[in-house]
Structure formats: C-alpha cells, structure tokens
Design a protein around this motif. Sequence first.
Motif, PDB file in Angstrom:
ATOM      1  N   ASN B 241       0.824  -1.219   0.000  1.00  0.00           N
ATOM      2  CA  ASN B 241       0.000   0.000   0.000  1.00  0.00           C
ATOM      3  C   ASN B 241       0.858   1.269   0.000  1.00  0.00           C
ATOM      4  OD1 ASN B 241       0.910  -0.714   2.497  1.00  0.00           O
ATOM      5  ND2 ASN B 241      -1.008  -0.208   3.578  1.00  0.00           N
ATOM      6  N   ASP B 242       2.148   1.116   0.357  1.00  0.00           N
ATOM      7  CA  ASP B 242       3.018   2.293   0.420  1.00  0.00           C
ATOM      8  C   ASP B 242       4.452   1.878   0.065  1.00  0.00           C
ATOM      9  OD1 ASP B 242       4.121   4.730   0.853  1.00  0.00           O
ATOM     10  OD2 ASP B 242       3.572   4.868   2.985  1.00  0.00           O
ATOM     11  N   PRO B 243       4.670   1.577  -1.228  1.00  0.00           N
ATOM     12  CA  PRO B 243       5.960   1.009  -1.641  1.00  0.00           C
ATOM     13  C   PRO B 243       7.163   1.825  -1.183  1.00  0.00           C
ATOM     14  CG  PRO B 243       4.409   0.893  -3.460  1.00  0.00           C
ATOM     15  CD  PRO B 243       3.744   1.694  -2.368  1.00  0.00           C
ATOM     16  N   GLU B 244       7.038   3.152  -1.157  1.00  0.00           N
ATOM     17  CA  GLU B 244       8.197   3.971  -0.772  1.00  0.00           C
ATOM     18  C   GLU B 244       8.660   3.656   0.643  1.00  0.00           C
ATOM     19  OE1 GLU B 244       5.800   5.599  -2.705  1.00  0.00           O
ATOM     20  OE2 GLU B 244       7.210   5.428  -4.384  1.00  0.00           O
ATOM     21  N   LYS B 245       7.710   3.250   1.493  1.00  0.00           N
ATOM     22  CA  LYS B 245       8.073   3.009   2.895  1.00  0.00           C
ATOM     23  C   LYS B 245       8.207   1.526   3.221  1.00  0.00           C
ATOM     24  CE  LYS B 245       6.322   7.340   4.752  1.00  0.00           C
ATOM     25  NZ  LYS B 245       4.955   7.847   4.932  1.00  0.00           N
ATOM     26  N   ALA B 246       8.119   0.651   2.213  1.00  0.00           N
ATOM     27  CA  ALA B 246       8.215  -0.787   2.486  1.00  0.00           C
ATOM     28  C   ALA B 246       9.552  -1.114   3.138  1.00  0.00           C
ATOM     29  CB  ALA B 246       8.049  -1.580   1.199  1.00  0.00           C
ATOM     30  N   LEU B 247       9.538  -2.047   4.078  1.00  0.00           N
ATOM     31  CA  LEU B 247      10.773  -2.430   4.770  1.00  0.00           C
ATOM     32  C   LEU B 247      11.651  -3.318   3.896  1.00  0.00           C
ATOM     33  CD1 LEU B 247       9.474  -3.124   8.404  1.00  0.00           C
ATOM     34  CD2 LEU B 247      10.672  -1.110   7.521  1.00  0.00           C
ATOM     35  N   CYS B 248      11.108  -3.790   2.794  1.00  0.00           N
ATOM     36  CA  CYS B 248      11.847  -4.736   1.961  1.00  0.00           C
ATOM     37  C   CYS B 248      11.320  -4.672   0.530  1.00  0.00           C
ATOM     38  CB  CYS B 248      11.665  -6.147   2.543  1.00  0.00           C
ATOM     39  SG  CYS B 248      12.418  -7.450   1.577  1.00  0.00           S
ATOM     40  N   ASP B 249      12.206  -4.485  -0.436  1.00  0.00           N
ATOM     41  CA  ASP B 249      11.860  -4.611  -1.850  1.00  0.00           C
ATOM     42  C   ASP B 249      10.745  -3.689  -2.334  1.00  0.00           C
ATOM     43  OD1 ASP B 249      13.824  -6.460  -2.261  1.00  0.00           O
ATOM     44  OD2 ASP B 249      12.521  -8.202  -2.128  1.00  0.00           O
ATOM     45  N   GLY B 250      10.651  -2.504  -1.764  1.00  0.00           N
ATOM     46  CA  GLY B 250       9.628  -1.557  -2.209  1.00  0.00           C
ATOM     47  C   GLY B 250       9.652  -1.263  -3.709  1.00  0.00           C
ATOM     48  N   PRO B 251      10.828  -1.064  -4.299  1.00  0.00           N
ATOM     49  CA  PRO B 251      10.861  -0.657  -5.720  1.00  0.00           C
ATOM     50  C   PRO B 251      10.214  -1.641  -6.682  1.00  0.00           C
ATOM     51  CG  PRO B 251      13.012  -0.309  -4.678  1.00  0.00           C
ATOM     52  CD  PRO B 251      12.161  -1.052  -3.681  1.00  0.00           C
ATOM     53  N   GLN B 252       9.961  -2.856  -6.249  1.00  0.00           N
ATOM     54  CA  GLN B 252       9.351  -3.819  -7.153  1.00  0.00           C
ATOM     55  C   GLN B 252       7.870  -4.038  -6.865  1.00  0.00           C
ATOM     56  OE1 GLN B 252      12.052  -6.959  -6.111  1.00  0.00           O
ATOM     57  NE2 GLN B 252      10.531  -8.185  -5.083  1.00  0.00           N
ATOM     58  N   ALA B 253       7.342  -3.410  -5.846  1.00  0.00           N
ATOM     59  CA  ALA B 253       5.943  -3.648  -5.463  1.00  0.00           C
ATOM     60  C   ALA B 253       4.978  -2.786  -6.271  1.00  0.00           C
ATOM     61  CB  ALA B 253       5.765  -3.371  -3.974  1.00  0.00           C
ATOM     62  N   LEU B 254       3.823  -3.369  -6.585  1.00  0.00           N
ATOM     63  CA  LEU B 254       2.737  -2.600  -7.198  1.00  0.00           C
ATOM     64  C   LEU B 254       1.849  -2.038  -6.096  1.00  0.00           C
ATOM     65  CD1 LEU B 254       1.453  -4.833 -10.155  1.00  0.00           C
ATOM     66  CD2 LEU B 254       3.266  -3.094 -10.167  1.00  0.00           C
ATOM     67  N   ARG B 255       1.224  -0.889  -6.367  1.00  0.00           N
ATOM     68  CA  ARG B 255       0.176  -0.392  -5.484  1.00  0.00           C
ATOM     69  C   ARG B 255      -1.095  -1.211  -5.751  1.00  0.00           C
ATOM     70  NH1 ARG B 255       2.087   4.475  -3.814  1.00  0.00           N
ATOM     71  NH2 ARG B 255       3.875   5.099  -5.086  1.00  0.00           N
ATOM     72  N   PRO B 256      -2.016  -1.259  -4.783  1.00  0.00           N
ATOM     73  CA  PRO B 256      -3.218  -2.080  -4.974  1.00  0.00           C
ATOM     74  C   PRO B 256      -3.966  -1.763  -6.271  1.00  0.00           C
ATOM     75  CG  PRO B 256      -3.041  -1.442  -2.684  1.00  0.00           C
ATOM     76  CD  PRO B 256      -1.926  -0.722  -3.410  1.00  0.00           C
ATOM     77  N   GLU B 257      -4.069  -0.489  -6.634  1.00  0.00           N
ATOM     78  CA  GLU B 257      -4.825  -0.154  -7.846  1.00  0.00           C
ATOM     79  C   GLU B 257      -4.078  -0.609  -9.108  1.00  0.00           C
ATOM     80  OE1 GLU B 257      -3.616   1.912  -5.594  1.00  0.00           O
ATOM     81  OE2 GLU B 257      -2.676   3.685  -6.519  1.00  0.00           O
ATOM     82  N   GLU B 258      -2.738  -0.587  -9.042  1.00  0.00           N
ATOM     83  CA  GLU B 258      -1.966  -1.097 -10.177  1.00  0.00           C
ATOM     84  C   GLU B 258      -2.160  -2.610 -10.294  1.00  0.00           C
ATOM     85  OE1 GLU B 258       1.876   1.959 -10.145  1.00  0.00           O
ATOM     86  OE2 GLU B 258       1.805   0.317  -8.681  1.00  0.00           O
TER      87      GLU B 258
END
Lengths: 273, 273, 273, 273
Positions: B241-258
């Motif tokens: 829900n907030d890739p920028e603040k993810a504790l791990c691997d944020g740059p590869q995560a999609l947001r829920p709407e994506e």
Amino acid sequence: MYGIEIDEQYRCCNRIHNPEDIIVKIGSAEIGGGHFCMIAGPCSVESEEQIVGIANEVKKAGADLLRGGAFKPRTSPYDFAGLKAEGLRLLSIAKKETGLPIVSEIMSPRDLELFEDVDVLQVGARNMQNFELLNELGMIHKPILLKRGPGNTVNELLMSAEYIMSKGNRQVILCERGIRTFCEHTRNTLDLSAVPLLKGLSCLPVIVDPSHATGISRLVPPMALAAVAGGADGLMIEVHNDPEKALCDGPQALRPEEYAAVAEKVRQIRAVL
Amino acid sequence: MYGIEIDEQYRCCNRIHNPEDIIVKIGSAEIGGGHFCMIAGPCSVESEEQIVGIANEVKKAGADLLRGGAFKPRTSPYDFAGLKAEGLRLLSIAKKETGLPIVSEIMSPRDLELFEDVDVLQVGARNMQNFELLNELGMIHKPILLKRGPGNTVNELLMSAEYIMSKGNRQVILCERGIRTFCEHTRNTLDLSAVPLLKGLSCLPVIVDPSHATGISRLVPPMALAAVAGGADGLMIEVHNDPEKALCDGPQALRPEEYAAVAEKVRQIRAVL
Amino acid sequence: MYGIEIDEQYRCCNRIHNPEDIIVKIGSAEIGGGHFCMIAGPCSVESEEQIVGIANEVKKAGADLLRGGAFKPRTSPYDFAGLKAEGLRLLSIAKKETGLPIVSEIMSPRDLELFEDVDVLQVGARNMQNFELLNELGMIHKPILLKRGPGNTVNELLMSAEYIMSKGNRQVILCERGIRTFCEHTRNTLDLSAVPLLKGLSCLPVIVDPSHATGISRLVPPMALAAVAGGADGLMIEVHNDPEKALCDGPQALRPEEYAAVAEKVRQIRAVL
Amino acid sequence: MYGIEIDEQYRCCNRIHNPEDIIVKIGSAEIGGGHFCMIAGPCSVESEEQIVGIANEVKKAGADLLRGGAFKPRTSPYDFAGLKAEGLRLLSIAKKETGLPIVSEIMSPRDLELFEDVDVLQVGARNMQNFELLNELGMIHKPILLKRGPGNTVNELLMSAEYIMSKGNRQVILCERGIRTFCEHTRNTLDLSAVPLLKGLSCLPVIVDPSHATGISRLVPPMALAAVAGGADGLMIEVHNDPEKALCDGPQALRPEEYAAVAEKVRQIRAVL
C-alpha cells in the motif's frame, strides 16, 4: 527510473529527447507507435519453389513482411552460407508474386547494391557491433532491423542503434533474440523484459524473434504470445514448409499451419491489450 | 524432445511416467490442470494494519491467495529479517478477515509448527538446494511452493521437486523468478521459456514471480501478462500500500490499484487462450 | 577502488576496518597472512582402506589437511549421499593415523555434535546462503570453510562470511570454486580474479578449489598453479586412488602421483612470489 | 576427453590432425611451441611522444612486441575512435626507433593497405564473428591475433580461427580476454581455464589479455602471473605513461614501472615451469 542515465550518449534514440514513438513504414506496413508487424519466412532461401511457396502461405496467414536469408553468417566456415545474390533474386520473385515487402540480412557494405529490392536490411546478432557496417547503413534510406547480440547488453544495443541514427537514418527497428546464459535446454535465453525496458528507454520499435531465442519449435508459440503480451511491436518467426529438410535451423521452424495458428492467437491478444 | 533425458532421475515429476497434470488444491483455489491462481501481497508482513489492509485490497481485485514474508532470508545479516512468529500471527488475522489462504516462506524445519495455519509453505530461491529442508517438507501434507534459485538450471529445479515428492508429498508448485545473467538493468533476468519447458518436462504446475525477476515495478505488469500468455499456471505479485516506505523490496511492489489493473488484463488474456 | 562500497555492511570482514589479515590456525597449519595451506583428499569417504590410503599419500606429498565428504549434498535424491556418521568415523581414523587435521562438509546444525573431531567445517556452495546454518556456525569455535555458490557474487560471499563473523566466529576461510556461465566444456567457470578482489576487499584468507571449478582432472594442475600465482592462500584438490571407480566426481580427481607433482610445482611457484 | 568432438569441423586447427604446435614468428620473436611472448603498449596511440615514450619503456622491460590502437571500435559513436591512419604512422615511428614489431587492430578489409608496416593484425573481440573480415585475413601472409568475444564460447573461437586458416593463413594466435558473466566488480570475467582447454583442443598459441579481462589495473599483475602459471603462451598488457589522462581505458593500464615489475615476475615463473 530504470537505473540508466539517459543522457547525451543516446541523443538520437532516447525517450526523453524524443518522446514520440518512431514509426517505421515498410510499404503498406507500419511498425511502432501502436502499429504491430508480423515478419515470417524461412531461415534460408533455398529455391524458388520453397520461398514462393512459403511466402504464399505466410501471406495467407496474415504476415506483413517476408523474411529469408541469402547471406548467412555461420559459426563454421564449412556450413551452408546461403545462396547469396541468387537468394536475393529469388526473394524478389516471391515479393513480386505476393506483394510482401522483404527483409534480409546484409553482412558487408560491399553488398549494398545487391540489396536494392530488399525493403528492410537486417543486421545480424554477430554484427551488432560491426561499426563499419552500422556507419554505412546510417547513410542509406531504408529501414534497418538491428538484432541484439547474444552477449550484448540493452545499453550496447541502443548504442549500436545510435551509430546508425547519428549518421542520419532514423528508421531503426530493434530485435530481441535471446542472450547467452547457463540455461541448458534452449539455444539462448529469451530476455523478454528487454522489451518494456527498451520501449521505456528509447523511441524505437522493438520486435522479438522467438525462433532464434529458443531454438526449439515447440517453444516458439508460447514465447511469441508472451512477447505480444509483454508489449512487443512485432514478431519475426521462422516458417518452413519442410523443417526436417531445412538447410539451416530446421528444429526451430514452424510449419505454415502452425504459424497460422499462432498468428490468429496473436491477433486475439492484441485485441485485448 | 527437448534434449533432456526424462528417465528414472525424475520418476515422480516427469511427464512421461505421469502424463496427467498434478492439480494442487488450496482451500477453494486450485492450480494446475488448466486452473489458474493469483497470489498477491507484500514482500514482508510489517503490521496488522498493513497486512489486513493489503489482504482486503488484493481480495477485492480477485486474488486467490495472500502472500506475506514473516521469515525473510536477507543477503546481509544487518537487514530486516522479518517479524518471524509475530508475522505469521498477523498473517492468520488477515486470513481470518478475508478468507484468503496464505503463503509464507519457511527457512528451517525447526519452525514447522509455527506454520500450522499457513496453507502453502514457500521454499525460497536461496534454499532451493537446502536438501535437509526439502526432505522434511516431503514428509508433511501441505502444498510446497518451490522457487527456482537464480543460479540454478531447470533440471536442478526438477531434481529439488523430486526430493520433496520422493518422500511422499506430491503437492509441489514450481516458481520461475529470474536468473543471474550479465543484464544490467533488472535484478535478475526472467527466463520465461522455462515455463513451457517445465510444463513439457513435468506434470507440476508452474507459476511466475515477475516482481523478484525484474525488481522494477514498471516491468511487473508487462512481464505478468507475458507469463500468462506464455502458459503459466499462476502469478505471484508483490503488492504494497506504500511502496516507498516498504521495509523490503519496495521498488518492485505494485500499489493495490496497479495490481487490480493487471489482474483484470490477466483475466482477459486467460479468456483468449 | 574496486567499485564496491566497503562500509558498515562489512564491518567484521572488510579490509578498511580490519587492515590486518586474519590468520586461521588448524592444528599446526596456518592459513592467511602469508601462510599457505594445501587441502587434499577424496570427494567422498568410501571405506577405511580408501580414506586412510589416500590420507597417507597426500601427507607424503606434503598436504596440510585432509578433506573427505561424509554428508554429500547431491542434486538428485537418488544419488549416493555419503556415509554420514560412519564417514566421519573413518575420517577420524585417517586423522589418527596420519596426524592430518580434517575438513568435512556440514549440511545441518543438527549434525553439529557428530563433527566434534572435525577440525574445519565446510559450508558447501549450495548452502552459502543457508542463513540458519551460517548463524549456528557463527556460535561455535572452529574454523569454517565457506564455499562461494556458483550463482553468487563476491559481495554475497562476503555477506555470508559476515553472518558467521557477526555472531562471534572470526575464523572464516573463503573458497572460490567456479561460477555458472555459458561456457560449454567445464562444469563451472573458475573466476580467478575473485581471489585478488576478495583479498583486497576483506581480511579473510581465500583458497581455490580447481577440482569443482573445472570438473576435468586435466585442467586441475594448470588451474592450481594459476591460483597460486594469482595470490590464493591455499588450494583444495580432490585426490582419489582410483578415480574411475569413485562414487562421486571421479572425472575431476587427481591420482596421488599427479597430486604430488602439482604440489611440488606449487612450492616452486610459492618460492618465486 | 574434454567433451568436444574434434572432428572435421576443426580440420585446420585441431590437435588430433595437427599434433605439432604451430609456432608464429614475428620478426625475431616467436610464440607457441614453448616460446613465450610479451606484448605491451597503450590502448590507443595518442601522439608521437606518447607512443615512442611507452615503446622505449616496454622495450627496456623486455617486451617482445608493441601494441597500440589506431582504429578503435567503441561502444558509443560519440567516443574517441582512434587516430586511424595517423595512428598507424606514429606506430611505425615507434617501431623504427625501438625495433619492436607492432600489433594493431584492423576493423575492415578496406583498410588493409594502411597496415603494410604492421606486423600482427588484431581482430577485436567485437569482430570475432565478422566473417567477411576473417575471410579476407585468411588470404594475407601475416600473423593474426584473434580475440575471443566476451559472449563467445571456446568452440566458436576455434571456428573463427578455422575461417582464417581454411583460406590459407595458418599464423593465428588466440587471445582470451574475459567473458560476460553476472560478476559485478570486473569489466569481464577472465576465463583462464580456456587456456589449457584451447591448447588441448588445438595446435594454436594462446595468449591472455588481463587488462581488458579485468578492467582494473590492480588486478592485472596477479592475473598476468596466473595466466603464465596456467600455461599461456604470451601476455598482452596495456601500459600507459599517464593512465589518468589516457583517452581510452586508463583505469586498466599499468604504469611502465608496474609493467616492468610484472614482466620480471613472469620470467621467474616461466623459469619454474
């Protein structure tokens, strides 16, 4: 955004300086900017009967361009190296019969005049960094199909495109056809993520050759569909009427009816995207 | 047919001795034999709010299973290694709230009893040849999601599946998640031709994880669609829900709407195939 | 200087914070800080006669340590997996007979007490990122021989060393044993430049295993000498009295007399350096 | 013996049909058949003062041949591409001053007459499969230094040698200069086991270029010594009097005094072998 600096090194092909997609026109076909293009035909031109027969078949299945090798770069000096000028003559006959524009590989600037009737000049994977050839092709007025070398990076492919474009010829089509890895089953490993990467980094159309990438005809249909779903602007697929007897790369060629089935699925996936 | 000898070395998983697809059932979801499965969720479970929030979002977008890491293998001993038992407890809460079965990685047989409420046990890429772990997982009665190591071949992946199956547990799902190559932009190189290869060689379902394979969220949607078109039986996609603040691997995560947009396209391509 | 940031991520093993070479002592042998160490023996312990015979031979040729596999990780579950506890008992007999300290691979923390008489615990290439095992080995007081995984980078190898060292055990020996590449003749590709790289980046001793790196006995002597000339702190070489009948990896083993010849050349090159 | 069929495909260069080593003579220098050869000089010829100065230095340190690039293939069309004909003229001056034979890269058959005074024609890694160039070089009477492409196998290198030899020119020197792998620190990965492999498979001399293989000057001396110990017939090392200001590849060049120190160690290791 992709960990690549898109700077002056890519001044002709980069997306930032050139936000609009380049659309390459080949006869009535177009590629890039949302236009999709199917290229099909045998690895090597072998005879008039063979190339005209296959050309008719792939045309029927909706192909936009006919491919056929006349000058064949081969790892071994003892392997069949193509019919050369005679092969180009036979391609011209197939073009006249079917109306399909033709794509064929050029290995040396010396042969340029033999390619007068060829619509798209292909630079093979082994010549991706043959800079003398690239420079010459930058000075002509025909589309160039530039294949990625199996040991070359995405950046190097773009730099090779830049050689051609910086000389004035902006009609460049990039082609992903597999890279060298440790994988043991396939001839090369299809690097499909290169397609969205290249389209994000540059303004050039990007096609995929699943035949050379896999080297196994059974893997060609799923990888062709994957390439389309992954955003490719076109496909180049090897088709042979008698793969067992092909003089070159038979095990990766589809039969005409197999090609027709893939082409139909490609259209359906394109409709969804 | 593929240059591989499918012999006694693959007696449990090979296609010749086992012509029928294995169908793995997880709650009401099924995978393999024509059944397709969407797995989505964050790389790491971080808090109850986070995991329950994401679980609700991906369920709404049609996901069949929720993924979430509690025990995280990290290259560096100084990086966040997951909430461990507490992470599994939070996953259970999300499962109860949404009804979604859960997938989580197990790193040691010692932790088995903590995983009682976990529906699918994941063997991470780094443990693909941790044979002690594989042997133990062969003796339990739960589906195992076996990820291919980035330096491992298709044959080695099948042999690791064989470790599990030869102990009695036939519910194995294979996962392609990218291999080590010389490519410079992506974290790994997605080897998509492994999907039809594995499905031809074995009777096991094969899914694709485009998030770890590319490491770049923009490349996840095209590679997800490519995987589906190439014949994958499912997808595992990282959603935060907030890739920028993810504790791990944020740059590869999609947001829920994506994620929801990709899931919709996946359904359309599935309908065509 | 090498394009790597040697920062807090490598606080235990990096060269900047730890300018002095770590010297690992094993009985009367030492490795690192200018001390060189020859490790030799069979891939697998097969019988008392075999291991004692080989131990006597390699001792005569000047080896400092005896290697021998008791727990063997094998790609296939159907291959010979070692004599296990009985293999360790036979190694102890060979140690008592020859006075040579012994090196053997450990695959699970559960087996630790069986390894009481083993002088150096080896972490195999497949377990280089089995972090649970690394954590446990960080809490014991014995030298650890950490082999680089064939799909792992130099940075990842250092991070795995860091797992062990950050738990308190600083006696870590790194081992280069070949990486996965597209090369077609050798089992792996020996990455010899990793030796001076690792010695520049870290304070740990670095040895080379030319037997696993090449998989071809004829290539072992030249690669052993190359490793020494390239700055390795030691060699681990497979020696078998009857390679044709070896239960594991026979094609890469040297006969005792071949080993003796290499060992002599190694001493001469060491004298030059 | 090495898993390669040495058959008719390698009729000119294979070891079975041609058991005697080919010895290539260049002025008073010889290479192959036990003769060793040191090639040194800058990546690019930059000025008369530079090339004559370096030539004198490397001659003093015992080099047998002078290298210097006049035609430089560069990944980017915007990088310095060499002084071309003027560069060859400056090389001739350095040759006259020092008596050292010269090696320089040729990129096109068109330039052949410019290379009249050049003693060894180099085929660069990017042109290893530029078959038109290879065919032309097969018809002249000068030694050819053929560099392995970073994405090419040992078999492909031998096939490219075969192109030259089958046209009549048997004076071919092979050069290993690093391959493409996933390794993150070095420009390429030096594949040193290719040296004994190539010498076992073929009758041609094999040299190593540790400068291009590593791209890092600190790694050049250990890899140069490793190559010698591993059986190479010669070394090609980049030397520059002012690496910080070099127009090309400065970070991998040795200073003259560093080169002299390596050359001395090389002689000592050669004496041991």
